[in-house]
Design a protein around this motif. Sequence first.
Motif, PDB file in Angstrom:
ATOM      1  N   ASN A 144       0.831  -1.224   0.000  1.00  0.00           N
ATOM      2  CA  ASN A 144       0.000   0.000   0.000  1.00  0.00           C
ATOM      3  C   ASN A 144       0.853   1.257   0.000  1.00  0.00           C
ATOM      4  N   HIS A 186       1.106   3.532  -1.888  1.00  0.00           N
ATOM      5  CA  HIS A 186       0.500   4.743  -2.473  1.00  0.00           C
ATOM      6  C   HIS A 186       0.273   5.797  -1.385  1.00  0.00           C
ATOM      7  N   ASN A 244      -1.910   0.507  -6.213  1.00  0.00           N
ATOM      8  CA  ASN A 244      -1.678   0.585  -4.770  1.00  0.00           C
ATOM      9  C   ASN A 244      -0.203   0.654  -4.404  1.00  0.00           C
ATOM     10  N   ARG A 245       0.653   0.441  -5.371  1.00  0.00           N
ATOM     11  CA  ARG A 245       2.067   0.332  -5.052  1.00  0.00           C
ATOM     12  C   ARG A 245       2.935   1.191  -5.964  1.00  0.00           C
TER      13      ARG A 245
END
Lengths: 473, 499
Positions: free
Chosen positions: A55, A57, A82-83
């Motif tokens: 995660n 982000h 998400n990354r």
Amino acid sequence: MTTKRYVIAALVAAVSAAAAAQQSRAEPEWAKVEEETMRHYQAVLRLDTRNPPGNEHIVAEYVKKVLDAEGIPSQIVGSDMNRPNLIARLKGNGRKRPLLVMGHSDVVTVDDAKWKFPAFSATRDGGYVYGRGTVDDKDNLTAALMTMLMLKRLNVPLDRDVIFVSESGEEGSTGVGIGYLVRDHFPEIDAEYCLAEGGGVTRIGGEVKYATVQTLEKIPRGIELVAHGISGHGSVPLKSNAIVHLAGAVARVGEWRPEIRFNETTGTYFRKLAAISPPEVAKYYRDVLSTDAKTRKAADDWLFENEPRHSSMLRTSVSPNIFAGGYRSNVIPSEAKATLDVRALPDENPAKFLEEVKRVVNDPAVDVRFTGQNERPAGPDARLDSEAFKALEAAATRVYNTTTLPTMSTGATDMAQLRSKGVQCFGIGPATDMEDGPKGFGAHSDQERLLESELHRFVRFNWDVISNLARAK
Amino acid sequence: MTRVPRSARPPVAQPFRPADGRTGSPKGLRYGRLTIVAAAALAIARLSAQHAAPDWKTIEDETLRHYQAVLRLDTSNPPGNERLVADYVKGVFDTAGIPAEIFALDANRPNVVARLKGTGAKRPLLIMGHSDVVTVDAAKWKHPPFSATREDGYVYARGTIDDKDNLTAGLMTMLLLKRQQLPLDRDVIFLVESGEEGNSNFGIQFMVAQHFAAIDAEFCFAEGGGVTRIGGAPRFATVQATEKIPRGIELVARGISGHGSVPLASNAVVHLAAAVSRIGEWRPDVKFNETTGTYFRKLAAISPPDVAAHYRDVLSSDAKARAAADDWLFDHEPQHASMLRTSVSPNIVAAGYRSNVIPSEAKATLDVRMLPEEDPAAFLAQVKQVINDPAVEARFSAQNTRPAGVVARTDSEPFKSIEAANTRIYNVPTLPTMSTFATDMAQLRARGVQCFGIGPAVDLEDGPKGFGMHSDQERLLESELHRFVRFNYEVVADLARSK
């Protein structure tokens, strides 16, 4: 797989000519900087980016906001929404090739029950900040971010671009992080030099003793041993028992120490280490460099028993870490497998090394082969006579008043991918107490921590090195 | 329900027919004048009974019917469901008027005990057959595993030779003894036990612990022996007279955990591997007992000279000759090598979970099969000596073990009777054996019962060809099933009939 790329903000290419003209040798106001440093450090520590799932982000978005507020152009890029990774750039006049500074945004997982202070609380206690990521790697991330902010605020004219990358997935999923960046965004991060985690300053008894700069790293290569035999009932032992054959192979490989070989980095490291160590220990560092085989062997034995990390620096290392076979106590299985964790010296020839392993195993019933495991590529070492290493040495003297040792890390880092593209990379880090590791306060531990004062000193060190290397001269 | 035809029955045996398992009184004894006549008749009856053999041709139909019936009951263990077989067997006994009782720890996994009463002059004889079978991989079977398909003289099914053959033969022997109205010097008990394939707590353990009085005997017969055919001809018979004792030993190596990039001298995987390697290459001392000594001597006598030399040499007092024979056996006949000693086979190793982490612990499991006379504590000490590493702990695992017990003697009445029957029926010599694995007889031996493992004739070639016990084409020749029923009946009748 199709690569999903998204760019949240476009690079702002223009550099104000006025800013360039405003030549400034001004130093940051350190007292004010410290407050801000702590604010950003705690903020990113409180973002739970344990990997898996990562995660990252949330960190990328936080950093982007900070940079946006400062007017520093940045973009968020990733193959997984998400990354993502963050790339920021301060433009220079282009007289020199860029300098890249990195800090990864993910952290290793936590066992919440074991933490005195919640792992993502960034609690300040007794002069320390406690939290997952305090020394791996939100310290480097914060220091790089602060350096970017200060360079911008002070309108420092630059001979080279300074690029800041906060990459995801360093802890075991480099496919979304450095692997992705090097493959899909290399022009945006290409540089002459790069700085990232992997070094630091060693304190013993509260006092700074020496600094290390990682200039080289070993290459991880998995080797798998597979023994085959005849299956049968456990009441009748069989000569071909796969477990017995594999056990013999693992024992032989486990007791084998490949030949010692030095390179520029490790030779310099042991020589310098001997010079600053107490005589009884210095002896071993000197002896292991000796041309006398017996002397070398005795020192090697001592290091293996007492300082295994140093022993691993001397050679391509082999550690049998997985050994599995059989499923029922009364059945002789037909197959048994072991996995060797091999850390090859950068100049090792893999095919030749595999042959050596086979010779040590010396059993036709045991297959020896490289695993398909994700490898980090080999690359050239960062030169000790380079401008960057000299700047690092000078900053260590100025900021810590200590000597600098080049090191080869036994573990792989995200610098491997950059080195393989010809970027000279240097691993740096804040000062930590040597006693912290054994006491359970180290990286990946359940009480990971950093002294606040050392965080601030590290920001100064970063500033010193980067402004020195990039500032227009 | 095929009955033995009247003509086959002994003509004057009627008054002696046991009712409800009890011997009835001959009517003639009530009349003084007829006493002598009655006594004479009795003598003739006994004499006739001794010589009246069952009508084997007719019996074969019945044998095959029961055999197929029990083979078609799916008692794969797990889960077992041996109730299916117990109910069937109980039904057969009820019809035949043989008292039978159910004993169960789990209602789905009961045991059956049937008893024919004797005069009590001698202690009882127990016959056993287990009702569960090992599991099947149905996809691999040509004939469905619970179809009991007859083909080319064979019956194919799970359990054909493990152990519904012994079960059927025991059942038939009970029925025949009852029908023949044979006067008995001892009770004949038949036990059909559940859970032999790995859950003896429902079967023999339960019976021995909770209902030993119902099965206590001087002698017992169960699976574990047989007749070996080579090239279609019987060559020798084996009788299991003793068995090795399984004892698991666990090795646990402990070291410092760490990152795989830095090898450690204390690496638990390396210490464990060295220990397993040393143990795996170690062959404990050769030690003979009465059974194995006799076995190898007799085997040498009936084997081709090149092989016989090894059987003789391994018995030699010359250490060099013995070691050479031992090496040969380990290479070529590992089953025999295991009979020579307490054997050790490292069968499980488990260590590590991630390729870049040195684990702090590594474990191995050794399958140890002890000679019945082995001292476990002394043996464990030897294992530790071979390992010779303080970082590796060696200990017995908590695994359910079978106790050691009495060895069935080769000079005993049952052994002689089995030997005689093997000569008469198969025309082969009898070798006493020690099985390297455990059987349900272990629990009985521990209680002092002399147990003998028997079985039908099977082809030596069947095992390697994939027709053996636990295989996917388990099978038995019909002719050998019938021969085995006859063997069973004759041995049991010989040991139990009034003399």
